[in-house]
Design an enzyme around this catalytic site. Sequence first.
Site, PDB file in Angstrom:
ATOM      1  N   ALA A  63       0.781  -1.176   0.006  1.00 44.13           N
ATOM      2  CA  ALA A  63       0.027   0.158   0.062  1.00 44.13           C
ATOM      3  C   ALA A  63       0.798   1.400  -0.020  1.00 44.13           C
ATOM      4  O   ALA A  63       1.927   1.296   0.632  1.00 44.13           O
ATOM      5  CB  ALA A  63      -0.750   0.027   1.228  1.00 44.13           C
ATOM      6  N   GLY A 102       0.751  -5.811   0.215  1.00 41.95           N
ATOM      7  CA  GLY A 102       0.133  -5.836  -1.081  1.00 41.95           C
ATOM      8  C   GLY A 102       0.925  -6.191  -2.336  1.00 41.95           C
ATOM      9  O   GLY A 102       0.116  -6.647  -3.502  1.00 41.95           O
ATOM     10  N   GLU A 105       0.792  -9.763  -2.933  1.00 43.69           N
ATOM     11  CA  GLU A 105      -0.652 -10.326  -2.930  1.00 43.69           C
ATOM     12  C   GLU A 105      -0.825  -9.971  -4.486  1.00 43.69           C
ATOM     13  O   GLU A 105      -1.551 -10.835  -5.092  1.00 43.69           O
ATOM     14  CB  GLU A 105      -1.602  -9.417  -2.179  1.00 43.69           C
ATOM     15  CG  GLU A 105      -1.652  -9.838  -0.540  1.00 43.69           C
ATOM     16  CD  GLU A 105      -2.596  -8.921   0.226  1.00 43.69           C
ATOM     17  OE1 GLU A 105      -2.595  -7.715   0.201  1.00 43.69           O
ATOM     18  OE2 GLU A 105      -3.260  -9.703   1.170  1.00 43.69           O
ATOM     19  N   GLU A 125       2.291  -7.017   7.223  1.00 44.32           N
ATOM     20  CA  GLU A 125       1.088  -6.541   7.828  1.00 44.32           C
ATOM     21  C   GLU A 125       0.932  -6.706   9.283  1.00 44.32           C
ATOM     22  O   GLU A 125       0.433  -5.583  10.012  1.00 44.32           O
ATOM     23  CB  GLU A 125      -0.286  -6.871   6.998  1.00 44.32           C
ATOM     24  CG  GLU A 125      -0.581  -6.499   5.814  1.00 44.32           C
ATOM     25  CD  GLU A 125       0.321  -7.103   4.691  1.00 44.32           C
ATOM     26  OE1 GLU A 125       1.084  -8.031   4.953  1.00 44.32           O
ATOM     27  OE2 GLU A 125       0.018  -6.874   3.424  1.00 44.32           O
TER      28      GLU A 125
END
Length: 691
Positions: A63, A102, A105, A125
């Site tokens: 992010a 992210g 991901e 995270e």
Amino acid sequence: MNDVAQYAVRDGIAVITMNNPPVNGLGNALRAGIMEHLKRAQADPAVKGAVIIGSAKAFSGGADIREFGKPREKPDLFEVNDQQDAMTKPLVAAIGGFALGGGLELALGCHYRIAAPRAQLGLPEVKLGILPGSGGTQRLPRVIPMAEAVQMMTSGSTIPAERAKDLGLVDEIVAGDLLEGAIRFLQAERPIRRVRDMPAKIDGDAEAFFAKVRDDVAKQSRGYPAPLEIVACAAAAATLPFDEGRKVERERFNRLVNTSESKALRHMFFAERQTTKIPGVPEDTPVRQIRKAAVVGAGTMGGGIAMCFANVGIPVTLIDTTQDALDRGLNKIRDNYAATVAKGRLAQSEMDKRMGLVHGSVNLGKAADADIVVEAVFERMDVKKEIFRKLDGIAQQGAILATNTSTLDVDEIAAATARPQDVVGTHFFSPANVMRLLEVVRGEKTAKDVLATTMKLGKTLKKVPVVSGVCDGFIGNRMLEKYGQQSLFLLDEGASPVQIDGALQRFGMAMGPFAMYDMAGNDIGWEIRKRRSKERPDMVYSKAADRICEKGWFGQKTGRGWYRYEKGNRKPIPDPEVDKLLSEYREEIGVKQRKIPDDEIVERCIYALVNEGARILEEGIALRASDIDMVYLTGYGFPPYRGGPMFYADQVGLDKVLASIEKWRAGYQGAQWQPAPLLARLAKEGKRFNP
Ligand code: NAD
């Protein structure tokens, strides 16, 4: 088309390049760009496969932290993942550097992953008190064995490319040009391999496996909710269809984001990145080169500080007055390294290299070629001034002259030289080679480039440098004095060291105050009190600590202090004689013992920090509330999940903090509770310390 996501076609392969420096944070524009290019690649009949690659050193750091707290635009990463899953052409992630959060991901949404040898992959995270919220908890255990997936997600640690290859997270390691490698990879027939269609990689009895994992993780996570929620998501990956699992993940993510723990951890994350931002000293201020260091004083602190330099490859000369003192210092350094080698955490060759960088001398003249000299001799103004006066004649022009003093006036020390602009405080914490906090004390005349260089050096030494103005105790110890004062008044009134330490430890402090005094040595505080009571005859403090010192109970080093200690063991053992001494002391001062609730103990000690922190902020000694939080989080064992004293006060509500302080003004030693004007004002305005 936007610039942060670029599109090109090479040899029938669509190349989607993320170009959002510095780490390809997956902000609004980048997600939208990737989405658009995925659709374009899918629609183009001339394209037979697609690669997602990062332009910079990173694949993607996850992010975009610059967008934290701002509204998220569509598409979110979930939708990008759905588009990846909808592709009927093979899709490969080419990971050249970091693929984190992210970023990983996104890579897990591809059919294949290839990586450069130096790549690092991870889902960190948990360190922010949340979980991988874009399918990571569902996809990772479908790609690598469940036990490894849980380990990666609950620890938040990254793994290197080689390990990722062994686990199956990476399909191929590309030593040469990564993009060429990706195109070559897709030239071969590559079947569509959607992670969402794969079963979770778990053998044997899943129920027994998760029961054990839950147990282990509960023990390790000590009250933090995120690791257990991650385990629950992993269990969903093993037992539920993919989309159901994603729902579980979403729901738990939303819950975690709103926990006070996660808010505190995120505050800490940003606070750490703020400390080097100094008004009037831009980040591009030219800095001085630090190629060589000297440390004066080979005692407890000097040895640890010398290790900090050697650890990062900076040669350092350690100087003391006698060969004996010097040898003791050098031997201590060697023993410290050897202990780390024995634990298997440092290679012998690395130890040899570091020892090779440390040179000893009994001649202050050897500081002549150092770019920085750090003074760590006895805490006495006359001794320090003498050293700085000599250093002024010895050190090369432009060298930084730093003092490790914990309480003395840096301006007065600087005035002993003809170059006060080159003098700065570098307040390391004990053990200096371990503790992350470095208070950088800015003198009245400290030059901007000296400050900027010292802050940068702090980062190089892997510390958290925090700027403090000159005052007695700087940020950390000045606040600690008020905390200590309350801990002792609580004794006067009837609490025991065991009760106070217990209450504050349950609040989350790494150590209670009395165990801490015993560790540091009660004689140190005694000396300071003797000096201060001369300087400030109006100073009010409990004499209980003096009584302990008068008995010679200096703490761990004498085998007893506020507690007893068995030989070779640091575990504090409650001491009935201390209780007896305290009840005699109460009688002497005429205070009737009362039962004090644990809540009051915690509030009085912590709000004492907050109230003094407010003064420090108001006086400009600290640049911002979050700097004060960093001091306590990295130097004083304040629990990360509470975000530091100022953040904690913000969470409680400053009106409530103020009301408690007003209440205590009517109590024992109430005159000590003058609310800081800043606290009173912010409380009235309904504001917070941290904006
Ligand atoms: P220490 O007594 O362990 O070491 C001081 C060393 O300085 C001794 O080896 C001594 O021989 C040497 N020394 C004295 N005069 C000297 C001179 N003129 N030239 C060269 N060497 C000289 O003390 P310490 O605990 O390492 O503290 C050093 C400084 O660091 C003090 O200013 C102290 O306030 C500060 N400090 C200490 C701590 C801590 O926890 N110990 C933490 C932060 C800061």
